[in-house]
Design a protein around this motif. Structure first.
Motif, mmCIF file in Angstrom:
data_model
loop_
_atom_site.group_PDB
_atom_site.id
_atom_site.type_symbol
_atom_site.label_atom_id
_atom_site.label_comp_id
_atom_site.label_asym_id
_atom_site.label_seq_id
_atom_site.Cartn_x
_atom_site.Cartn_y
_atom_site.Cartn_z
ATOM 1 N N SER A 92 -8.016 75.047 112.435
ATOM 2 C CA SER A 92 -8.554 74.818 111.336
ATOM 3 C C SER A 92 -8.753 76.310 110.628
ATOM 4 C CB SER A 92 -9.649 73.935 110.979
ATOM 5 O OG SER A 92 -10.719 74.498 111.908
ATOM 6 N N LEU A 93 -7.860 77.145 110.570
ATOM 7 C CA LEU A 93 -8.062 78.728 109.959
ATOM 8 C C LEU A 93 -7.524 79.079 108.765
ATOM 9 C CD1 LEU A 93 -7.562 80.653 113.571
ATOM 10 C CD2 LEU A 93 -9.632 80.024 112.288
ATOM 11 N N PHE A 94 -7.655 79.775 108.244
ATOM 12 C CA PHE A 94 -7.005 80.233 106.877
ATOM 13 C C PHE A 94 -6.169 81.496 107.220
ATOM 14 C CE2 PHE A 94 -11.030 78.383 105.499
ATOM 15 C CZ PHE A 94 -10.634 77.230 104.837
ATOM 16 N N GLU A 95 -4.910 81.300 107.102
ATOM 17 C CA GLU A 95 -3.797 82.361 107.388
ATOM 18 C C GLU A 95 -3.961 83.805 106.721
ATOM 19 O OE1 GLU A 95 -0.137 81.963 108.920
ATOM 20 O OE2 GLU A 95 -1.016 80.493 109.859
ATOM 21 N N THR A 96 -4.368 83.678 105.533
ATOM 22 C CA THR A 96 -4.407 85.124 104.817
ATOM 23 C C THR A 96 -5.694 85.765 104.827
ATOM 24 O OG1 THR A 96 -4.739 83.977 102.702
ATOM 25 C CG2 THR A 96 -2.426 84.521 103.393
#
Lengths: 504, 306
Positions: A92-96
Motif C-alpha cells: 500500500s504505497l504511492f508510486e510517485t
C-alpha cells in the motif's frame, strides 16, 4: 520473562460471505515475542483472518482478545492504536511519492516527511533495512518497497506485526535478510504473525504454526518437529504431488532467439533492456529467473510482439528476423504466449470462455468467410476445459467468474491446444493452488517432450529448477548467459538474481 | 516605456482569468477529480459577479458573488460524481453546457449595461521605483491575489501534510482509504476549490478584464484552462507561464489587428489558443514527465468498501 497472557487471542472467529464461508470457528493465540506462522493454501482463509485482526473486515462470530481484554477492532486505525502493524502482500504505497512521504501518510501521528526522515534512517539502520527516505517509490525494487512497508509498520511501534506472504517477491538472499530482522524483532518482544505457504520458510522461522484449510483450523503444530511432507498433508489434505518427472530430451533447431535485444522502457517506472541475447531450441525449456521489475515485462512485450524491437534482426523466429512483426504475425509463425495477468491481458474478463478461446485460435478454422463459427469455438473451449480440468460453469461462463487457478489452467490449455512451435509463459503458477501447479508444470514439460520450445519467465526459483533445462537470470535489464539447471540450486541462482556476477 | 508597460499590463490581465481557472482545476485534478465544466463555472461566476456589481455598485461584492457562484456549480458536480459516482466526463460536459445556458438566461437584463470595472493602478511607493515600479507594480489588485494564490497552492500541495494527502488521494484512492483518509471529503474540498477559482476567473473577466456582460463572455477560456493543466503537467509554475503566454499572444494579435495586418481577424483571434496549445504540446512531449505528474486515478470514481 513472557507473561502467560497471549498478546492476541482469537476464539471461535467466523466470517461468511454470500457464496463462501471464509472462516469458521477459528481459535488462535500469539504470545509476546512469538513468531507464529499461519499456513494454508490459497483460499484457505488466511487473508480474511488477517483482515479481521487488522480491522479491515468485521467477523460474524467469535471474540478477539488483546492482551487478555475482549476488544472490537473496527478500523485499521483502531488496530494500529492497539499496536498491530501490517505488511500487506500487495504494497500500500504511492508510486510517485517519496519514501518519507509514504511513511508520513501512513502514520497516525502527524509528522512532516522532513521530520520523519531521520527517524526512518534510524530504524533502517537498527534493523539493517536500508532505505533512502528521499527516493520516490517508483524507483525502488520490490524488495526495497517491502522494506519501506516494514519500516513504516515499525515506526508505529507495533506489539504485533502481521506479514502476508512477505517473501513471495524476494530473492532467497533478501528473504534470509528479512528473517534476520524478524528474529531480532521477536527477541525485542514483538509478536509476529507470519502468513505463508512456503514450508521451508516456516520451519526456519516459527516455533508454532496454525494450519488452515477450507476456512478452518486443521492443526496447530511445531513446524520444526514436523516433516515438510507432514505439513503439506495438513495444508492440502492429501499427499503432496511428486515433482514433475523430466527426462533428458534431445534438442532440435533454434526456434526463438534474441540477438543483442535493446529496448527503451515505455514507462518511467520501466526497465531498459540491454543487449539481451539467448537461443531457445525445439524440445527444451529455458527458464528466465529474476525478481520482477528487472525487465521481465519489457522482455515479454518484446517477444510476444506487443512491442517491436528497434531492429528486426534483434529477434529471430525460426531464424527469420521477427523484431518488426506485430503480435498477430508472430502468432502466425507459431508463437503462443501466456501473459502474467490472467484477467485483462490473457483474457477479456466479461467475455465467455468460448469467446476467449476465439481470441487466439481464430486462425484454426473458427472463422469462415469473415464470420465466427460459434459452435466450433464452443467445442474447442469445451475440449480445452476437459483436457485441463477447468472447473467453471460451462463454455459460456465469463472469464472473470473463474477462480485464479482455474482461469490459469484455461489460459495455458488454450495456448497449448494451439500446438505452438514456441510457447512463452509468464508466471505460470502464480497464485495457483498446489494441485493445479503440478498439473500446469507437467503440461509444460509434456509440450517440451513433444518438441516445442518453451520459455518460462518466473519469480519462483523452485518452479524454474523443477521444469527448466537451462536457466538465465534477468537483472536490471541484462540477461546472464544460461546455465544448466541440473547443476545449480536455488542458492547459486539466487545470488545471480541479486546481481552477483556470474562466475563460471 | 509607457507602451511597454501597457503591453505587460495587458498581457498579465489577459492571462490572469486563464491562470485562475487552471489553478483551481489543477487542485481538483490532483485529487483525482476531472471537472470538465470549468467553462460553465466561469460563465456563472462572470454573470453573478457582474450582476451583483451592477446592482449594488460594489465591485468586491461582485467578486465574492462570482466565487460563490463557481462554488455552487462545483458543489452540484461534486455531489454527482463523488457521492453518486456519476461518470466525470459526462457530468462535466453537462455542467459546462448548463453553466453556459444558465448564465445567458440570468444575464439577459444586464446585456449592454456598463460598469466602472476594477482598474489597474500603480501601487503606492513600490510603483514609483524607476523602470521596475511601473513594470512590476502597476496591475489591478486581483492580479496580486492570483499570484499569491499560485504561491499558496504550490506551497500547500508540496510542503504541507494536507497537500500530501490530497496528492495521495489522486494517486491511489484505494490506498488512501486503506491507510484511513476520508477520500470523498478530500475530493469535495478540492472540487469546491476548483469551482471557487473558476468563479473568480469569471468574475475577473466581467469585472476587470472587460467590464461588461455578453453571452459567452469567456470565449472558450475554460476549455483552454483544462488543456493548460494537462500540458503543464500539473505544475503551477508551468500553468502560470502558459496562461501568460496566452495573454501575450492575445495582446499581440490585438495590435496586429490594429496595425491592419492582412490576415482575417478570426484567424488572429484564434492565434492565442493555437499558440498556447502548440507551445504546451512541445514542452509536454516528455511522456515520462506527464506520467510522473499526472494523478493516476484522474477521472475514476472511487467506491469505499470491501
Amino acid at each position: 520473562m513472557s507473561t502467560p497472557v497471549p498478546r492476541l487471542a482469537l476464539a471461535g472467529i467466523g466470517k461468511a460471505y454470500p457464496s463462501v464461508v471464509a472462516n469458521a470457528d477459528i481459535d488462535l493465540a500469539v504470545m509476546p515475542g512469538e513468531v507464529h506462522a499461519l499456513l494454508g493454501e490459497n483460499g484457505a482463509g488466511k487473508s480474511t483472518l488477517m483482515k479481521i485482526v487488522y480491522g479491515v473486515v468485521q467477523p460474524d462470530a467469535g471474540e478477539i482478545r488483546w492482551e487478555g481484554e475482549p476488544t472490537v477492532i473496527a478500523t485499521p486505525a483502531d488496530a494500529r492504536r492497539l499496536g498491530i502493524g501490517m505488511v500487506f502482500q500487495h504494497f500500500s504505497l504511492f508510486e510517485t511519492l517519496t519514501v518519507a512521504e509514504n511513511v508520513a501518510i501512513g502514520l497516525d501521528e502527524h509528522a512532516s516527511p522532513r521530520a520523519l526522515a531521520p527517524r526512518i534512517v534510524a530504524v533502517s539502520h537498527r534493523y539493517g533495512l536500508d532505505v533512502d527516505p528521499a527516493r520516490p517509490v517508483y524507483s525502488l525494487s520490490v524488495g526495497e518497497r517491502q522494506r519501506v512497508e516494514i519500516v513504516r509498520a515499525l515506526l508505529g511501534r507495533p506489539k504485533l506485526l502481521i506479514l502476508d506472504e512477505p517473501t513471495s517477491v524476494l530473492t532467497p538472499q533478501a528473504a534470509e535478510a528479512l528473517f534476520v530482522v524478524l528474529r531480532q524483532l521477536s527477541e525485542e518482544g514483538v509478536s509476529i504473525l507470519y502468513i505463508s505457504h512456503k514450508l521451508e520458510e516456516i520451519r526456519a522461522l516459527a516455533a508454532r504454526a496454525t494450519v488452515l484449510r477450507g476456512g478452518r483450523v486443521v492443526a496447530t503444530v511445531d513446524p520444526r518437529a514436523e516433516s515438510p511432507a507432514a505439513l503439506a498433508r495438513h495444508m492440502i489434505g492429501r499427499e503432496l504431488p511428486p515433482p514433475v518427472a523430466r527426462a533428458p530430451h534431445p534438442v532440435g533447431p533454434v526456434r526463438l532467439a534474441a540477438a543483442g535485444l535493446t529496448l527503451e522502457p515505455e514507462t518511467p517506472h520501466g526497465t531498459r533492456l540491454e543487449d539481451v541475447s539467448f537461443e531457445l531450441r525445439a524440445g527444451e525449456i529455458l527458464g528466465i529467473a529474476g525478481v520482477s521489475g528487472n525487465g521481465q515485462s519489457e522482455l515479454l512485450a518484446a517477444i510476444s510482439g506487443e512491442r517491436q524491437a528497434p531492429s528486426p534482426a534483434m529477434l529471430l523466429l525460426d531464424g527469420e528476423p521477427a523484431g518488426a512483426l506485430g503480435a498477430g504475425a508472430r502468432r502466425k509463425h507459431g508463437l503462443a504466449y501466456v501473459p502474467e495477468r490472467r484477467l485483462g491481458h490473457a483474457t477479456v474478463p466479461e467475455m465467455s470462455l468460448a469467446e476467449n478461446t476465439l481470441l487466439t485460435a481464430h486462425r484454426r478454422g473458427l472463422v469462415q468467410g469473415g464470420l465466427v463459427r460459434r459452435d466450433a469455438a464452443r467445442q474447442r473451449a469445451a475440449e480445452t476445459m476437459k483436457a485441463f480440468d477447468v472447473r467453471a460453469g460451462g463454455v459460456n461462463a465469463a472469464a472473470e467468474s473463474l477462480s485464479g487457478g482455474n482461469l490459469q489452467k484455461f489460459v495455458v490449455g488454450r495456448e497449448v491446444a494451439l500446438a505452438p512451435k514456441v510457447l512463452v509463459v509468464a508466471q505460470p503458477t502464480w497464485g495457483v493452488d498446489v494441485g493445479a501447479t503440478a498439473f500446469i508444470r507437467a503440461e509444460l514439460v509434456r509440450l517440451r517432450d513433444a518438441g516445442a520450445a518453451v520459455l518460462v519467465v518466473s519469480e519462483d526459483l523452485d518452479e524454474l529448477l523443477e521444469v527448466s533445462d537451462r536457466i538465465a537470470v534477468l537483472y536490471r535489464g541484462r540477461l546472464t548467459p544460461p546455465v544448466d539447471a541440473a547443476a545449480h540450486d536455488a542458492e547459486s541462482i539466487g545470488l545471480l538474481m541479486g546481481g552477483a556476477h556470474a562466475s563460471a | 516605456m509607457d507602451f511597454l508597460v501597457a503591453i505587460v499590463v495587458a498581457t498579465v490581465a489577459a492571462g490572469t482569468p486563464l491562470a485562475l481557472a487552471a489553478l483551481g482545476e489543477l487542485v481538483a485534478e490532483k485529487s483525482g477529480v476531472l471537472n470538465l465544466g470549468v467553462e460553465g463555472m466561469m460563465l456563472a461566476g462572470a454573470v453573478a459577479g457582474f450582476a451583483a456589481a451592477a446592482t449594488t455598485g460594489n465591485l468586491w461584492l461582485g467578486v465574492a458573488c462570482g466565487v460563490v457562484a463557481g462554488i455552487a456549480l462545483s458543489f452540484v458536480f461534486a455531489v454527482a460524481v463523488v457521492t453518486l459516482q456519476a461518470n466525470q466526463v459526462a457530468t462535466g460536459l453537462a455542467l459546462a453546457i448548463f453553466g453556459g445556458g444558465l448564465s445567458a438566461f440570468a444575464g439577459q437584463p444586464f446585456v449592454s449595461r456598463s460598469i466602472d470595472g476594477i482598474r489597474a493602478a500603480p501601487l503606492p511607493l513600490l510603483g514609483e521605483i524607476p523602470v521596475l515600479g511601473p513594470l512590476a507594480f502597476s496591475f489591478d489588485p486581483l492580479v496580486y491575489v492570483s499570484l499569491a494564490l499560485f504561491g499558496a497552492v504550490a506551497w500547500f500541495l508540496w510542503r504541507t501534510r494536507a497537500g500530501l494527502v490530497l496528492r495521495a488521494v489522486g494517486e491511489s484512492p484505494e490506498v488512501a482509504h486503506e491507510v484511513g483518509y476520508p477520500v470523498a471529503r478530500i475530493r469535495y474540498a478540492a472540487t469546491l476549490f476548483g469551482g471557487a477559482m473558476a468563479g473568480l476567473a469569471g468574475a475577473y473577466l466581467s469585472l476587470a478584464y472587460t467590464p461588461l456582460w455578453v453571452e459567452g463572455l469567456t470565449a472558450g477560456r475554460g476549455w483552454i484552462a483544462l488543456a493548460l493543466v494537462v500540458f503543464a503537467t500539473w505544475r503551477p509554475a508551468r500553468v502560470l507561464a502558459g496562461a501568460y503566454l496566452f495573454g501575450g499572444v492575445t495582446v499581440l494579435q490585438f495590435h496586429a489587428q490594429g496595425f491592419g495586418v492582412e490576415v482575417p481577424s478570426q484567424l488572429l483571434s484564434a492565434l492565442p489558443y493555437i499558440a498556447t496549445i502548440g507551445v504546451l504540446v512541445i514542452i509536454s512531449r516528455d511522456a515520462a514527465m506527464v506520467r510522473l505528474n499526472a494523478p493516476a486515478s484522474l477521472g475514476k470514481p472511487f467506491h469505499a468498501g470491501d
